[in-house]
Design a protein around this motif. Structure first.
Motif, PDB file in Angstrom:
ATOM      1  N   ALA A 168       0.832  -1.198   0.000  1.00 54.28           N
ATOM      2  CA  ALA A 168       0.000   0.000   0.000  1.00 54.28           C
ATOM      3  C   ALA A 168       0.869   1.253   0.000  1.00 54.28           C
ATOM      4  N   ASP A 169       1.964   1.226   0.756  1.00 54.18           N
ATOM      5  CA  ASP A 169       2.867   2.376   0.773  1.00 54.18           C
ATOM      6  C   ASP A 169       3.475   2.619  -0.605  1.00 54.18           C
ATOM      7  N   LEU A 170       3.888   1.557  -1.289  1.00 54.34           N
ATOM      8  CA  LEU A 170       4.488   1.729  -2.617  1.00 54.34           C
ATOM      9  C   LEU A 170       3.503   2.349  -3.601  1.00 54.34           C
ATOM     10  N   ARG A 171       2.231   2.097  -3.445  1.00 53.10           N
ATOM     11  CA  ARG A 171       1.231   2.694  -4.340  1.00 53.10           C
ATOM     12  C   ARG A 171       1.184   4.212  -4.190  1.00 53.10           C
ATOM     13  N   ARG A 172       1.660   4.718  -3.064  1.00 49.62           N
ATOM     14  CA  ARG A 172       1.652   6.168  -2.817  1.00 49.62           C
ATOM     15  C   ARG A 172       2.958   6.835  -3.227  1.00 49.62           C
ATOM     16  N   ARG A 192       7.037  -9.489  -7.712  1.00 50.14           N
ATOM     17  CA  ARG A 192       6.172  -9.024  -8.806  1.00 50.14           C
ATOM     18  C   ARG A 192       4.986  -8.220  -8.262  1.00 50.14           C
ATOM     19  N   ARG A 193       4.464  -8.615  -7.123  1.00 49.38           N
ATOM     20  CA  ARG A 193       3.394  -7.845  -6.481  1.00 49.38           C
ATOM     21  C   ARG A 193       3.900  -6.461  -6.081  1.00 49.38           C
ATOM     22  N   PHE A 194       5.101  -6.410  -5.521  1.00 55.27           N
ATOM     23  CA  PHE A 194       5.688  -5.136  -5.121  1.00 55.27           C
ATOM     24  C   PHE A 194       5.954  -4.263  -6.341  1.00 55.27           C
ATOM     25  N   LEU A 195       6.469  -4.854  -7.400  1.00 53.84           N
ATOM     26  CA  LEU A 195       6.751  -4.088  -8.615  1.00 53.84           C
ATOM     27  C   LEU A 195       5.462  -3.517  -9.211  1.00 53.84           C
ATOM     28  N   ALA A 196       4.401  -4.313  -9.207  1.00 50.34           N
ATOM     29  CA  ALA A 196       3.129  -3.853  -9.772  1.00 50.34           C
ATOM     30  C   ALA A 196       2.554  -2.671  -8.983  1.00 50.34           C
ATOM     31  N   ALA A 197       2.927  -2.556  -7.715  1.00 49.24           N
ATOM     32  CA  ALA A 197       2.428  -1.448  -6.893  1.00 49.24           C
ATOM     33  C   ALA A 197       3.141  -0.133  -7.184  1.00 49.24           C
ATOM     34  N   CYS A 198       4.287  -0.190  -7.883  1.00 51.60           N
ATOM     35  CA  CYS A 198       5.083   1.012  -8.154  1.00 51.60           C
ATOM     36  C   CYS A 198       4.574   1.716  -9.400  1.00 51.60           C
ATOM     37  N   SER A 199       4.444   3.029  -9.330  1.00 53.92           N
ATOM     38  CA  SER A 199       4.061   3.781 -10.521  1.00 53.92           C
ATOM     39  C   SER A 199       5.239   3.949 -11.470  1.00 53.92           C
TER      40      SER A 199
END
Length: 244
Positions: A168-172, A192-199
């Motif tokens: 959730a933090d990475l999405r921000r 891959r989940r973490f990477l997908a959260a990055c803009s």
């Protein structure tokens, strides 16, 4: 040149970044490595996630108020939380060895293990040293030990991490993000989940490296870091200044 703030892993201290600080210094890049609460020169303090984020914020202010923040393992999770809360301070984020969510089942298991080790006569000091000597190159073992080991901080850290939500933090986070994992890192299961959260994210795997990627493969990790600093510095230089 974009300054760099380094955030260490669990039980270690800012001395674990000596190799990278020396390399970036030769490159002309200003750096600072901080101690998180309960670690290094701050041993004896209670660790909280808010206190750790504040330590990073203070480190960024010490190098001018905006920097690339580099964290490994616990330091990676803290750096992600800092980037979500203080976007104005973050030119770029390098989050290493932290691509697994701190789920309750995982934290419960670590807590049972840590409390068992803490009951040893030396609180696990000998076991910790044997592990360091077994998995790290000689100079890396010296560097990581130089600031001492925070053997009594586990309960605080594992308790604090129950409120962490790195995805959730990475999405921000709007700054460029480098997720860096060693090939044999047991914490890369959800990369891959973490990477997908990055803009604006990149995933970098360092060959032949383990969880302590900056220590087990210091040259390979530092190459990644130098590339990130160079990209951030060129991007900053290309931005138009304020109109006069």
């Amino acid at each position: 040149m974009t300054p760099v703030v380094f955030v260490h892993g669990l039980r270690t201290s800012r001395t674990m970044w000596r190799f990278q600080q020396e390399a970036l210094g030769r490159y002309g890049c200003p750096t600072v490595a901080i101690d998180l609460p309960g670690h290094g020169e701050r041993r004896g303090e209670r660790f909280t996630l808010d206190g750790a984020v504040q330590a990073v914020a203070d480190g960024v202010r010490s190098v001018g108020g905006r920097a690339a923040v580099v964290g490994l393992s616990l330091g990676g999770y803290v750096a992600i939380r800092h980037a979500a809360r203080h976007p104005e301070q973050v030119a770029g984020l390098v989050a290493a060895s932290c691509c697994t969510r701190p789920l309750r089942l995982l934290l419960d298991g670590w807590t049972v293990l840590a409390r068992g080790i803490a009951r040893l006569p030396d609180a696990g000091a000998a076991l910790n040293q044997r592990s360091v000597d077994a998995v790290l190159p000689a100079q890396a073992a010296i560097d990581v030990a130089a600031g001492g080991f925070a053997l009594d901080v586990m309960d605080d850290v594992l308790g604090a991490m129950r409120s962490a939500d790195p995805v959730a933090d990475l999405r921000r986070v709007r700054a460029p993000v480098w997720l860096v994992n060693g090939r044999y890192d047991h914490f890369r299961g959800e990369e891959r989940r973490f990477l997908a959260a990055c803009s604006d994210g990149r995933l970098v795997i360092v060959p032949r490296a383990t969880h302590l990627v900056s220590l087990s493969a210091p040259v390979g990790f530092t190459r990644v870091l130098l590339g990130a600093v160079d990209e951030l510095s060129r991007s900053a230089a290309a931005r138009p200044g304020p109109h006069r």
